[in-house]
Design an enzyme around this catalytic site. Structure first.
Site, PDB file in Angstrom:
ATOM      1  N   HIS A 234     -21.304 -41.867  42.729  1.00 53.83           N
ATOM      2  CA  HIS A 234     -22.398 -41.049  43.233  1.00 53.83           C
ATOM      3  C   HIS A 234     -22.485 -41.268  44.735  1.00 53.83           C
ATOM      4  O   HIS A 234     -21.987 -42.277  45.259  1.00 53.83           O
ATOM      5  CB  HIS A 234     -23.722 -41.459  42.579  1.00 53.83           C
TER       6      HIS A 234
ATOM      7  N   CYS B 257     -21.205 -36.859  45.982  1.00 58.47           N
ATOM      8  CA  CYS B 257     -22.089 -35.911  46.648  1.00 58.47           C
ATOM      9  C   CYS B 257     -22.405 -36.387  48.054  1.00 58.47           C
ATOM     10  O   CYS B 257     -22.344 -37.578  48.357  1.00 58.47           O
ATOM     11  CB  CYS B 257     -23.392 -35.749  45.860  1.00 58.47           C
TER      12      CYS B 257
END
Length: 275
Positions: free
Chosen positions: A121, A163
């Site tokens: 992430h 991301c």
């Protein structure tokens, strides 16, 4: 187009459900030795893959389904390019920093290059360990020219599948037309790095639970097809096009359906790179 449900690599969003030849290029190939990296050291180099899938409950971050597919695909791809691949799964922030520090202290003098792949992430400038955030610049800084002398003047590639924000790209319709001499040189400590991000600054990065992330799928495919004949930036341009044109999100949540993605390459390389 992909038609199975996709997820994003953001900490804040829950899951919605041939032989490769290498060596320095001669003048006969049309590639100047002075303009391309020396890639005929005894070893191609290390490829470190940090594959963070499961996160501590208190982080609120979802399991990254499909990341093991990415790790396996990357392993095969870079092993075929003669890299020594080391995969590390589910590392905490401290473990990530310790790993980078330890690897940077190894003797890379017989290695042509270094590759680090981060699967996790993320946010802008941040990659997540299993227990929290780590500054991406800090991870890469261990390999600066003034800290890792045996990689000075050699290409250091960081590939980041994560991301970089929470923006969504809805897309837009478009017309279909149209032995080196480094010892006597002084170079910037940040030289010879390349960062290949899966998405543009501020945006989500998409991942498919069955097939892996769009970016890593495209990267591995293009490397397998073209690593033996194209320069790295040309390969990455083809990766950009494949992700931009061939992929679109499919989600039962209308807010995340039919979205697009474009990778982003930031290069401080000073020469051309041919595997």
């Amino acid at each position: 187009m992909e038609n199975t449900e996709n997820s994003v690599d953001s900490k804040s969003i829950k899951t919605s459900e041939t032989k490769i030849l290498h060596g320095s290029k001669s003048m006969d190939s049309g590639i100047s030795l002075e303009e391309s990296y020396k890639m005929d050291y005894p070893e191609m180099g290390l490829c470190i893959i940090i594959n963070n899938k499961n996160f501590h409950e208190n982080t609120g971050m979802a399991c990254r389904s499909g990341t093991d597919v990415d790790a396996a695909n990357l392993r095969e791809t870079f092993m075929n390019l003669k890299y020594e691949v080391r995969i590390k799964n589910d590392l905490t922030c401290k473990e990530m920093l310790e790993l980078m520090s330890n690897v940077s202290k190894e003797d890379h003098s017989k290695r042509s290059s270094f590759i680090c792949v981060l699967l996790s992430h993320g946010e802008e400038g941040i990659i997540f360990g299993t227990n929290g955030p780590v500054n991406l610049k800090k991870l890469a800084s261990f390999f600066r020219g003034d800290y890792c002398r045996s990689l000075t003047g050699k290409p250091k590639l960081f590939i980041i599948q994560a991301c970089r924000g929470t923006e969504l790209d809805c897309g837009i319709e478009t017309d279909s037309g149209a032995e080196d001499d480094m010892a006597c040189q002084k170079i910037p400590v940040e030289a010879d790095f390349l960062y290949a991000y899966s998405t543009a600054p501020g945006y989500f990065s998409w991942r498919n639970a069955k097939n892996g992330s769009w970016f890593i799928q495209a990267l591995c495919e293009m490397l397998k097809k073209h690593a033996h004949r194209l320069e790295l930036m040309h390969i990455l341009t083809r990766v950009n096009r494949k992700v931009a044109i061939e992929y679109e999100s499919f989600s039962t949540d209308s807010a995340f359906h039919a979205k697009k993605q474009i990778p982003c390459i930031m290069s401080m390389l000073t020469k051309e790179l041919y595997f």
